[in-house]
Design an enzyme around this catalytic site. Structure first.
Site, mmCIF file in Angstrom:
data_model
loop_
_atom_site.group_PDB
_atom_site.id
_atom_site.type_symbol
_atom_site.label_atom_id
_atom_site.label_comp_id
_atom_site.label_asym_id
_atom_site.label_seq_id
_atom_site.Cartn_x
_atom_site.Cartn_y
_atom_site.Cartn_z
ATOM 1 N N HIS A 232 17.310 2.661 -15.590
ATOM 2 C CA HIS A 232 17.655 3.039 -14.226
ATOM 3 C C HIS A 232 18.056 1.780 -13.462
ATOM 4 O O HIS A 232 17.723 0.664 -13.877
ATOM 5 C CB HIS A 232 16.475 3.725 -13.550
ATOM 6 C CG HIS A 232 16.243 5.119 -14.028
ATOM 7 N ND1 HIS A 232 15.002 5.681 -14.110
ATOM 8 C CD2 HIS A 232 17.109 6.072 -14.463
ATOM 9 C CE1 HIS A 232 15.093 6.916 -14.549
ATOM 10 N NE2 HIS A 232 16.373 7.172 -14.794
ATOM 11 N N THR B 196 23.961 3.396 -22.298
ATOM 12 C CA THR B 196 24.733 4.050 -21.261
ATOM 13 C C THR B 196 25.625 2.983 -20.611
ATOM 14 O O THR B 196 25.381 1.786 -20.758
ATOM 15 C CB THR B 196 23.794 4.721 -20.239
ATOM 16 O OG1 THR B 196 22.796 3.790 -19.834
ATOM 17 C CG2 THR B 196 23.135 5.951 -20.840
ATOM 18 N N THR C 130 26.880 1.225 -17.614
ATOM 19 C CA THR C 130 26.639 -0.030 -16.909
ATOM 20 C C THR C 130 25.586 -0.865 -17.616
ATOM 21 O O THR C 130 25.735 -2.088 -17.736
ATOM 22 C CB THR C 130 26.192 0.253 -15.459
ATOM 23 O OG1 THR C 130 27.174 1.091 -14.838
ATOM 24 C CG2 THR C 130 26.066 -1.022 -14.661
ATOM 25 N N THR C 131 24.558 -0.234 -18.107
ATOM 26 C CA THR C 131 23.505 -0.961 -18.826
ATOM 27 C C THR C 131 24.096 -1.661 -20.043
ATOM 28 O O THR C 131 23.825 -2.841 -20.284
ATOM 29 C CB THR C 131 22.377 -0.002 -19.248
ATOM 30 O OG1 THR C 131 21.836 0.630 -18.085
ATOM 31 C CG2 THR C 131 21.280 -0.725 -20.001
ATOM 32 N N SER D 125 27.999 6.453 -18.052
ATOM 33 C CA SER D 125 26.774 6.117 -17.333
ATOM 34 C C SER D 125 25.845 7.326 -17.410
ATOM 35 O O SER D 125 26.300 8.452 -17.657
ATOM 36 C CB SER D 125 27.071 5.732 -15.886
ATOM 37 O OG SER D 125 27.501 6.866 -15.165
ATOM 38 N N GLY D 126 24.563 7.099 -17.198
ATOM 39 C CA GLY D 126 23.581 8.174 -17.321
ATOM 40 C C GLY D 126 23.912 9.420 -16.519
ATOM 41 O O GLY D 126 23.986 10.523 -17.072
ATOM 42 N N ASP E 244 23.213 9.895 -20.806
ATOM 43 C CA ASP E 244 21.901 10.307 -21.326
ATOM 44 C C ASP E 244 22.070 11.442 -22.323
ATOM 45 O O ASP E 244 21.415 11.480 -23.368
ATOM 46 C CB ASP E 244 20.981 10.787 -20.188
ATOM 47 C CG ASP E 244 20.630 9.702 -19.189
ATOM 48 O OD1 ASP E 244 20.762 8.515 -19.526
ATOM 49 O OD2 ASP E 244 20.214 10.053 -18.073
ATOM 50 N N ASP F 49 12.612 4.026 -13.737
ATOM 51 C CA ASP F 49 12.092 3.672 -12.422
ATOM 52 C C ASP F 49 11.306 4.871 -11.904
ATOM 53 O O ASP F 49 11.905 5.827 -11.413
ATOM 54 C CB ASP F 49 13.238 3.326 -11.478
ATOM 55 C CG ASP F 49 12.776 3.039 -10.060
ATOM 56 O OD1 ASP F 49 11.550 2.982 -9.824
ATOM 57 O OD2 ASP F 49 13.637 2.883 -9.187
ATOM 58 N N HIS G 292 19.669 12.932 -11.684
ATOM 59 C CA HIS G 292 19.846 13.525 -13.018
ATOM 60 C C HIS G 292 18.515 13.597 -13.775
ATOM 61 O O HIS G 292 18.476 13.530 -14.995
ATOM 62 C CB HIS G 292 20.915 12.746 -13.811
ATOM 63 C CG HIS G 292 20.542 11.324 -14.095
ATOM 64 N ND1 HIS G 292 20.441 10.363 -13.125
ATOM 65 C CD2 HIS G 292 20.247 10.711 -15.261
ATOM 66 C CE1 HIS G 292 20.093 9.213 -13.679
ATOM 67 N NE2 HIS G 292 19.960 9.400 -14.969
ATOM 68 N N ASP H 136 18.144 15.597 -16.981
ATOM 69 C CA ASP H 136 18.708 14.952 -18.169
ATOM 70 C C ASP H 136 17.723 13.945 -18.751
ATOM 71 O O ASP H 136 17.586 13.813 -19.968
ATOM 72 C CB ASP H 136 20.022 14.246 -17.840
ATOM 73 C CG ASP H 136 21.094 15.178 -17.333
ATOM 74 O OD1 ASP H 136 21.077 16.369 -17.713
ATOM 75 O OD2 ASP H 136 21.945 14.726 -16.549
ATOM 76 N N ARG I 116 12.072 14.644 -24.039
ATOM 77 C CA ARG I 116 11.644 15.774 -24.867
ATOM 78 C C ARG I 116 12.245 15.675 -26.261
ATOM 79 O O ARG I 116 11.564 15.879 -27.272
ATOM 80 C CB ARG I 116 12.044 17.096 -24.210
ATOM 81 C CG ARG I 116 11.581 18.328 -24.991
ATOM 82 C CD ARG I 116 11.981 19.631 -24.299
ATOM 83 N NE ARG I 116 13.397 19.726 -24.031
ATOM 84 C CZ ARG I 116 14.328 20.061 -24.930
ATOM 85 N NH1 ARG I 116 13.990 20.317 -26.176
ATOM 86 N NH2 ARG I 116 15.602 20.127 -24.592
#
Length: 135
Positions: free
Chosen positions: A8, A34, A36-37, A54-55, A60, A80, A87, A90, A96
C-alpha cells in the site's frame, strides 16, 4: 520461486528497503509486483520485476490469478492497516487465495523477515513439491 511484491502507498518505502536489504536473495527468484511498487523496486534495486497493473486497477487480481493457478510461491504484501483502501475486497480476496493454495504470505516487515530467512535456508522448498503435485 515466483515471488509477489505488493505494498500500500504508506508501506512502499518499507518494502523497497526490505528488498534492498535482501537483494541478493530476491535476485535468485522471479519477481512480480503491482505497478508502482514494481517500478520503485526496479529503480531502487536494479532487479528485474514483472509488473502488473497497480493494485486498485486490477494488479491484486492479476497476482491472485497466478495464486489460483498455483503459479505463485510466496507473497510479500506490506499492508497499511490504518488507512481505508477502496479496493479492500480485492485485498481480502488475495489473502484468502493465499490461504486456499497454501502460499506463504507476509503482510508486514516482521513476518517478511521470517519468510525471507526461511527462503534463504530452503524452508519454502516444499512449495516446489506442492506446486508440481497440484498443477
Amino acid at each position: 520461486m515466483n515471488i509477489a511484491l505488493i505494498a500500500h502507498d504508506k508501506k512502499k518505502d518499507d518494502l523497497v528497503k526490505f528488498v534492498l536489504a535482501y537483494r541478493d536473495t530476491f535476485a535468485k527468484h522471479t519477481l512480480y509486483a503491482t505497478g508502482t511498487t514494481g517500478l520503485r523496486i526496479q529503480e531502487s534495486t536494479g532487479l528485474k520485476v514483472h509488473r502488473f497493473q497497480s493494485g486498485p486497477l486490477g494488479g491484486d487480481q492479476e497476482i491472485g490469478a497466478m495464486i489460483a493457478k498455483n503459479q505463485m510461491d510466496l507473497v510479500f504484501f506490506f499492508r497499511d492497516p490504518l488507512t481505508a483502501q477502496p479496493h479492500e475486497p480485492d485485498v481480502s480476496a488475495l489473502i484468502r487465495l493465499c490461504d486456499v493454495y497454501s502460499v506463504p504470505l507476509a503482510t508486514n516487515m516482521g513476518t517478511g523477515e521470517v519468510l525471507i530467512r526461511g527462503l534463504e535456508k530452503g524452508d519454502i522448498d516444499w512449495r516446489n513439491l506442492y506446486r508440481n503435485k497440484h498443477c
